[in-house]
Design a protein around this motif. Structure first.
Motif, mmCIF file in Angstrom:
data_model
loop_
_atom_site.group_PDB
_atom_site.id
_atom_site.type_symbol
_atom_site.label_atom_id
_atom_site.label_comp_id
_atom_site.label_asym_id
_atom_site.label_seq_id
_atom_site.Cartn_x
_atom_site.Cartn_y
_atom_site.Cartn_z
ATOM 1 N N ALA A 143 -14.695 85.401 -0.320
ATOM 2 C CA ALA A 143 -16.028 85.264 0.279
ATOM 3 C C ALA A 143 -15.926 85.125 1.798
ATOM 4 C CB ALA A 143 -16.746 84.052 -0.322
ATOM 5 N N LEU A 144 -14.941 84.365 2.270
ATOM 6 C CA LEU A 144 -14.752 84.213 3.718
ATOM 7 C C LEU A 144 -14.395 85.547 4.363
ATOM 8 C CD1 LEU A 144 -12.698 80.877 3.877
ATOM 9 C CD2 LEU A 144 -15.123 81.190 4.423
ATOM 10 N N LYS A 145 -13.505 86.287 3.711
ATOM 11 C CA LYS A 145 -13.095 87.574 4.270
ATOM 12 C C LYS A 145 -14.282 88.529 4.342
ATOM 13 C CE LYS A 145 -9.627 91.213 3.884
ATOM 14 N NZ LYS A 145 -8.385 91.668 3.209
ATOM 15 N N LYS A 146 -15.085 88.542 3.284
ATOM 16 C CA LYS A 146 -16.248 89.437 3.264
ATOM 17 C C LYS A 146 -17.244 89.071 4.358
ATOM 18 C CE LYS A 146 -19.528 91.576 0.109
ATOM 19 N NZ LYS A 146 -19.984 91.689 -1.298
ATOM 20 N N ALA A 147 -17.335 87.767 4.655
ATOM 21 C CA ALA A 147 -18.270 87.307 5.691
ATOM 22 C C ALA A 147 -17.677 87.418 7.089
ATOM 23 C CB ALA A 147 -18.674 85.864 5.411
ATOM 24 N N GLY A 148 -16.415 87.874 7.179
ATOM 25 C CA GLY A 148 -15.780 88.038 8.481
ATOM 26 C C GLY A 148 -15.307 86.743 9.105
ATOM 27 N N LEU A 149 -15.115 85.705 8.289
ATOM 28 C CA LEU A 149 -14.660 84.420 8.810
ATOM 29 C C LEU A 149 -13.154 84.289 8.648
ATOM 30 C CD1 LEU A 149 -17.408 82.004 7.424
ATOM 31 C CD2 LEU A 149 -17.095 82.745 9.791
ATOM 32 N N LYS A 150 -12.483 83.812 9.675
ATOM 33 C CA LYS A 150 -11.050 83.574 9.620
ATOM 34 C C LYS A 150 -10.785 82.159 9.107
ATOM 35 C CE LYS A 150 -10.161 86.739 13.467
ATOM 36 N NZ LYS A 150 -9.622 86.883 14.843
ATOM 37 N N TYR A 151 -9.588 81.972 8.581
ATOM 38 C CA TYR A 151 -9.261 80.673 7.999
ATOM 39 C C TYR A 151 -9.342 79.545 9.017
ATOM 40 C CZ TYR A 151 -7.391 83.622 4.259
ATOM 41 O OH TYR A 151 -7.240 84.564 3.274
ATOM 42 N N ASP A 152 -8.996 79.836 10.281
ATOM 43 C CA ASP A 152 -9.021 78.773 11.281
ATOM 44 C C ASP A 152 -10.435 78.485 11.795
ATOM 45 O OD1 ASP A 152 -9.438 81.020 12.819
ATOM 46 O OD2 ASP A 152 -7.651 80.774 14.070
ATOM 47 N N GLU A 153 -11.421 79.226 11.264
ATOM 48 C CA GLU A 153 -12.816 78.963 11.646
ATOM 49 C C GLU A 153 -13.505 78.023 10.665
ATOM 50 O OE1 GLU A 153 -14.693 82.646 13.915
ATOM 51 O OE2 GLU A 153 -13.918 83.266 11.939
ATOM 52 N N VAL A 154 -12.788 77.635 9.610
ATOM 53 C CA VAL A 154 -13.335 76.689 8.636
ATOM 54 C C VAL A 154 -12.294 75.599 8.411
ATOM 55 C CG1 VAL A 154 -14.757 78.435 7.502
ATOM 56 C CG2 VAL A 154 -12.431 77.992 6.662
ATOM 57 N N ASP A 155 -12.714 74.538 7.747
ATOM 58 C CA ASP A 155 -11.802 73.440 7.409
ATOM 59 C C ASP A 155 -11.586 73.469 5.897
ATOM 60 O OD1 ASP A 155 -10.351 71.137 7.126
ATOM 61 O OD2 ASP A 155 -11.929 69.779 7.848
ATOM 62 N N LEU A 156 -10.436 73.997 5.481
ATOM 63 C CA LEU A 156 -10.112 74.064 4.059
ATOM 64 C C LEU A 156 -9.540 72.724 3.614
ATOM 65 C CD1 LEU A 156 -8.460 77.614 3.883
ATOM 66 C CD2 LEU A 156 -10.806 76.978 3.275
ATOM 67 N N VAL A 157 -10.266 72.045 2.745
ATOM 68 C CA VAL A 157 -9.859 70.714 2.276
ATOM 69 C C VAL A 157 -9.126 70.876 0.947
ATOM 70 C CG1 VAL A 157 -10.640 68.414 1.614
ATOM 71 C CG2 VAL A 157 -11.856 69.686 3.420
ATOM 72 N N PRO A 158 -7.821 70.595 0.903
ATOM 73 C CA PRO A 158 -7.062 70.813 -0.330
ATOM 74 C C PRO A 158 -7.430 69.813 -1.423
ATOM 75 C CG PRO A 158 -5.671 69.772 1.335
ATOM 76 C CD PRO A 158 -6.970 70.103 2.003
ATOM 77 N N LEU A 159 -7.960 70.354 -2.523
ATOM 78 C CA LEU A 159 -8.358 69.563 -3.685
ATOM 79 C C LEU A 159 -8.075 70.386 -4.933
ATOM 80 C CD1 LEU A 159 -11.903 68.430 -2.456
ATOM 81 C CD2 LEU A 159 -9.889 66.951 -2.573
ATOM 82 N N THR A 160 -8.054 69.751 -6.083
ATOM 83 C CA THR A 160 -8.056 70.493 -7.344
ATOM 84 C C THR A 160 -9.490 70.541 -7.849
ATOM 85 O OG1 THR A 160 -7.533 68.464 -8.569
ATOM 86 C CG2 THR A 160 -5.686 69.891 -7.938
ATOM 87 N N SER A 161 -9.774 71.515 -8.704
ATOM 88 C CA SER A 161 -11.163 71.760 -9.100
ATOM 89 C C SER A 161 -11.814 70.553 -9.769
ATOM 90 C CB SER A 161 -11.238 72.970 -10.029
ATOM 91 O OG SER A 161 -10.489 72.743 -11.210
ATOM 92 N N ASN A 162 -11.019 69.712 -10.432
ATOM 93 C CA ASN A 162 -11.625 68.541 -11.080
ATOM 94 C C ASN A 162 -12.028 67.465 -10.073
ATOM 95 O OD1 ASN A 162 -9.069 67.721 -10.403
ATOM 96 N ND2 ASN A 162 -8.479 67.013 -12.431
ATOM 97 N N GLN A 163 -11.711 67.692 -8.791
ATOM 98 C CA GLN A 163 -12.131 66.761 -7.736
ATOM 99 C C GLN A 163 -13.341 67.271 -6.957
ATOM 100 O OE1 GLN A 163 -8.285 66.906 -5.728
ATOM 101 N NE2 GLN A 163 -7.824 64.810 -6.355
#
Length: 355
Positions: A173-193
């Motif tokens: 979704a980020l790639k399709k929207a033209g957003l780079k990884y360093d333009e967002v804050d990816l918070v590492p979690l597992t899906s149950n969190q």
């Protein structure tokens, strides 16, 4: 789910003898003995046995007991081997850990866990594929959010699990929207969190499976939480198993025999939404019938490709996407597929479910 989403929902019973299907279907050539050999990519080339040897058992993942319920409702009959344990396990990282501990032999996940396992140095192979054409996930916002589109994710905290389907959906979704990884804050979690993180405001956005989102929105929509839908799909719903399991001739035959049950169970669910809504969503997930019907309307029609070309291409694109972000090292994903099992699922279902 699984990342496993709950498998799709169906309308017709298939009462064919599944054991017969598993043998003939597989094109299982008759060689039960002998040590497994492997090609240059580590994929076993030993022929599959034409029947499951007596005394064979498997430990199978069945998140929220979905598989057992499908098999019972579809009246598929008993499996031609012993299930020594059904594990209520679905998240990719948990499945990989169970594989490592040898407490699990076969699991149902999305496309990203096999990539993550490879990156971690664990050898496992894909043995069956169901193609997903419609999104299984939507992006939910925290309460009080002003985010209205993926473009608004810029600078926000996003729940991210790199070893699960939700992770690749977010990256695509980020790639399709033209957003780079360093333009967002990816918070590492597992899906149950994810739910707790949304509720507490730890993250601004989390990808939720279609069957989980209604309950969250029902509770928090009045407080400003809402959904952002996209057309990004997680293409693969698959079965996979450790190479050590597949190199055991008896267990490999059992896996081959299990695949038609798995495929037929998903077809039955898709063809019988009313029964599945009541028996699964209402009785076991405590959803209202209206919520269950809303989920069923979003269900993917199961599609089991006779050949895996599209799946391999998609898996390679996914691995490359992860490599671009530095989450894994670039590699050739063809090593993840055991082609001995390629046509089994497709041959187990009617033609309209073969794509």
């Amino acid at each position: 789910m699984h990342s496993s989403a709950v498998p799709g929902v169906d309308r017709r019973l298939f009462l064919t003898s599944v054991l017969g299907a598993a043998a003939g279907v597989a094109g299982l050539s008759g060689c039960a003995g002998g040590s497994a050999s492997a090609d240059s990519k580590g994929v076993s080339t030993a022929p599959l046995a034409d029947r499951v040897p007596a005394g064979t058992s498997l430990k199978i993942a069945s998140y929220q007991n979905t598989e057992q319920l499908q098999f019972r409702l579809a009246k598929l009959g008993g499996l031609p081997f012993k299930v020594s344990s059904w594990l209520n396990i679905g998240a990719g990282p948990d499945v990989i850990n169970a594989f490592r501990a040898k407490s699990l032999d076969v699991a149902n996940n999305a496309g990203i866990p096999p990539i993550q396992a490879h990156y971690q140095g664990f050898d496992a192979k894909i043995v069956a594929i169901n193609i997903t054409r419609k999104p299984n996930y939507l992006f939910a916002t925290k309460p009080g959010s002003d985010i209205r589109s993926v473009a608004d994710f810029k600078g926000r905290k996003l729940a991210f699990s790199q070893g699960q389907a939700q992770g690749v959906v977010l990256l695509r979704a980020l790639k399709k929207a033209g957003l780079k990884y360093d333009e967002v804050d990816l918070v590492p979690l597992t899906s149950n969190q994810f739910l707790t993180a949304l509720q507490s405001g730890q993250v601004d956005i989390a990808p939720l499976p279609n069957q989980q989102a209604p309950a969250y929105l029902g509770q928090y929509e009045s407080k400003g939480a809402h959904a952002i839908t996209t057309d990004v799909v997680d293409l693969l719903n698959l079965l996979w198993a450790p190479t050590s399991v597949l190199n055991d001739p008896a267990k490999a035959a059992a896996v081959a025999a299990y695949i038609p049950y798995w495929a037929k169970g998903q077809v039955w669910t898709y063809e019988n939404p009313d029964a599945w809504n009541e028996e699964f969503y209402v009785k076991t997930q405590n959803l209202t019938l209206a919520q269950a019907r809303g989920i069923s309307k979003l269900a993917n029609k199961p599609l089991f490709p006779p050949s895996w070309g599209e799946a391999i291409k998609w898996e390679q694109e996914t691995a490359d996407l992860l490599a671009e972000g530095g989450f894994v090292k670039k590699f050739d994903v063809s090593s993840l597929f055991d082609h001995r099992f390629e046509s089994i699922a497709a041959k187990a279902v009617p033609a309209e479910y073969r794509r």
